[in-house]
Structures are given as structure tokens and as C-alpha cells.
Design a protein around this motif. Structure first.
Motif, PDB file in Angstrom:
ATOM      1  N   UNK A   1      38.183  39.000  55.136  1.00  0.00           N
ATOM      2  CA  UNK A   1      38.858  38.439  53.968  1.00  0.00           C
ATOM      3  C   UNK A   1      40.363  38.520  54.170  1.00  0.00           C
ATOM      4  N   UNK A   2      41.079  37.577  53.592  1.00  0.00           N
ATOM      5  CA  UNK A   2      42.538  37.562  53.655  1.00  0.00           C
ATOM      6  C   UNK A   2      43.083  38.365  52.475  1.00  0.00           C
ATOM      7  N   UNK A   3      43.917  39.355  52.759  1.00  0.00           N
ATOM      8  CA  UNK A   3      44.523  40.187  51.718  1.00  0.00           C
ATOM      9  C   UNK A   3      45.979  40.465  52.054  1.00  0.00           C
ATOM     10  N   UNK A   4      46.837  40.473  51.035  1.00  0.00           N
ATOM     11  CA  UNK A   4      48.209  40.933  51.259  1.00  0.00           C
ATOM     12  C   UNK A   4      48.135  42.432  51.528  1.00  0.00           C
ATOM     13  N   UNK A   5      49.140  42.998  52.192  1.00  0.00           N
ATOM     14  CA  UNK A   5      49.131  44.442  52.403  1.00  0.00           C
ATOM     15  C   UNK A   5      49.012  45.219  51.082  1.00  0.00           C
ATOM     16  N   UNK A   6      49.693  44.754  50.040  1.00  0.00           N
ATOM     17  CA  UNK A   6      49.628  45.424  48.743  1.00  0.00           C
ATOM     18  C   UNK A   6      48.211  45.370  48.170  1.00  0.00           C
ATOM     19  N   UNK A   7      47.561  44.208  48.266  1.00  0.00           N
ATOM     20  CA  UNK A   7      46.199  44.063  47.752  1.00  0.00           C
ATOM     21  C   UNK A   7      45.215  44.907  48.559  1.00  0.00           C
ATOM     22  N   UNK A   8      45.436  45.004  49.865  1.00  0.00           N
ATOM     23  CA  UNK A   8      44.572  45.825  50.704  1.00  0.00           C
ATOM     24  C   UNK A   8      44.654  47.291  50.306  1.00  0.00           C
ATOM     25  N   UNK A   9      45.865  47.815  50.158  1.00  0.00           N
ATOM     26  CA  UNK A   9      46.037  49.215  49.763  1.00  0.00           C
ATOM     27  C   UNK A   9      45.441  49.453  48.375  1.00  0.00           C
ATOM     28  N   UNK A  10      45.650  48.520  47.455  1.00  0.00           N
ATOM     29  CA  UNK A  10      45.084  48.661  46.110  1.00  0.00           C
ATOM     30  C   UNK A  10      43.559  48.694  46.163  1.00  0.00           C
ATOM     31  N   UNK A  11      42.977  47.872  46.998  1.00  0.00           N
ATOM     32  CA  UNK A  11      41.522  47.839  47.136  1.00  0.00           C
ATOM     33  C   UNK A  11      40.980  49.163  47.685  1.00  0.00           C
ATOM     34  N   UNK A  12      41.662  49.687  48.688  1.00  0.00           N
ATOM     35  CA  UNK A  12      41.261  50.980  49.262  1.00  0.00           C
ATOM     36  C   UNK A  12      41.426  52.080  48.212  1.00  0.00           C
ATOM     37  N   UNK A  13      42.552  52.077  47.513  1.00  0.00           N
ATOM     38  CA  UNK A  13      42.795  53.083  46.474  1.00  0.00           C
ATOM     39  C   UNK A  13      41.768  53.001  45.349  1.00  0.00           C
ATOM     40  N   UNK A  14      41.204  51.802  45.123  1.00  0.00           N
ATOM     41  CA  UNK A  14      40.196  51.622  44.064  1.00  0.00           C
ATOM     42  C   UNK A  14      38.799  52.026  44.532  1.00  0.00           C
ATOM     43  N   UNK A  15      38.681  52.432  45.816  1.00  0.00           N
ATOM     44  CA  UNK A  15      37.399  52.945  46.295  1.00  0.00           C
ATOM     45  C   UNK A  15      36.670  52.111  47.316  1.00  0.00           C
ATOM     46  N   UNK A  16      37.211  50.953  47.706  1.00  0.00           N
ATOM     47  CA  UNK A  16      36.557  50.169  48.751  1.00  0.00           C
ATOM     48  C   UNK A  16      36.674  50.969  50.047  1.00  0.00           C
ATOM     49  N   UNK A  17      35.565  51.293  50.702  1.00  0.00           N
ATOM     50  CA  UNK A  17      35.639  52.128  51.901  1.00  0.00           C
ATOM     51  C   UNK A  17      36.382  51.427  53.035  1.00  0.00           C
ATOM     52  N   UNK A  18      37.205  52.192  53.740  1.00  0.00           N
ATOM     53  CA  UNK A  18      38.009  51.644  54.830  1.00  0.00           C
ATOM     54  C   UNK A  18      37.992  52.595  56.015  1.00  0.00           C
ATOM     55  N   UNK A  19      38.114  52.032  57.192  1.00  0.00           N
ATOM     56  CA  UNK A  19      38.154  52.807  58.418  1.00  0.00           C
ATOM     57  C   UNK A  19      39.417  53.658  58.459  1.00  0.00           C
ATOM     58  N   UNK A  20      39.236  54.895  58.847  1.00  0.00           N
ATOM     59  CA  UNK A  20      40.271  55.886  59.052  1.00  0.00           C
ATOM     60  C   UNK A  20      41.698  55.575  58.684  1.00  0.00           C
ATOM     61  N   UNK A  21      42.432  54.997  59.603  1.00  0.00           N
ATOM     62  CA  UNK A  21      43.876  54.831  59.467  1.00  0.00           C
ATOM     63  C   UNK A  21      44.316  53.519  58.825  1.00  0.00           C
ATOM     64  N   UNK A  22      43.400  52.698  58.329  1.00  0.00           N
ATOM     65  CA  UNK A  22      43.777  51.378  57.826  1.00  0.00           C
ATOM     66  C   UNK A  22      44.822  51.448  56.716  1.00  0.00           C
TER      67      UNK A  22
END
Length: 106
Positions: free
Chosen positions: A74-95
Motif C-alpha cells: 500500500x502507498x502511505x506517506x511517512x506520517x500515515x505509516x507511523x500513525x498506522x504503526x502507532x495505532x497497532x498495525x504490526x510492523x517489522x522491527x525497525x520500520x
């Protein structure tokens, strides 16, 4: 990174041994033993789990990926990606940290 400032972020398959079902950094590989690693150095070595060199590819088309390794992207802005991870979407280690350091001014 596309012209809208979005990163293409893949999701790992559920059968992966490490980080199954997680958002991932890229669809690239890793340097193997005996391979050259152009100046194996990372300015972020204190906060990331591995030495890495990051190359940003500018393209508006999603890359081809191996469906054995990834289920989607999926295409995400860096801000949207961090927000998604912070909201609980699981992400690989250092992403999250890598995105913060490279795109969100540290």
C-alpha cells in the motif's frame, strides 16, 4: 517513493518465520556472507538493529513482489505509516524508527 510523497509498504505473508503479517521496510534482499557491502556503515547504527544502507527509488508504479513473501502493498506517506504503526498495525522491527529518522526529521 511516488510523486505524492508516499512510500510503497509491503505486508509479509503469515507463514514467514519472523514478523509474519507485518508491514515491511522493502521487498529487497540482504547482504550475504562474502558479498561486498558498499562501505558497510549506517549513520543510524545506534538506534537500528542492523547496519543498513537505504536507497530510495522514485516511481509511481508499485513494484513487482513475490507473493510467497508478501500478501499486499500500500502507498502511505511517512506520517500515515507511523500513525498506522502507532495505532497497532504490526510492523517489522525497525520500520517505524527508520521512517522517523529518514523522513520525519529524526
Amino acid at each position: 517513493m511516488n510523486a505524492r510523497g508516499e512510500q510503497w509498504i509491503p505486508r509479509r505473508t503469515l507463514h514467514k518465520r519472523r514478523f509474519p503479517g507485518c508491514l515491511d521496510v522493502s521487498v529487497g534482499g540482504h547482504v550475504m556472507s562474502g558479498e561486498s557491502y558498499v562501505a558497510a556503515f549506517s549513520p543510524f547504527e545506534q538506534t537500528l538493529s542492523a547496519f543498513m544502507r537505504v536507497y530510495e527509488v522514485r516511481c509511481d508504479e508499485a513494484p513487482a513482489f513475490n507473493p510467497e513473501d508478501f500478501t499486499e502493498g500500500t502507498w502511505l506517506t511517512p506520517q500515515a505509516l507511523v500513525a498506522r504503526i502507532d495505532a497497532g498495525d504490526p510492523a517489522k522491527g525497525d520500520l517505524r524508527e527508520l521512517t522517523r529518522l529518514l523522513y520525519l526529521n529524526g
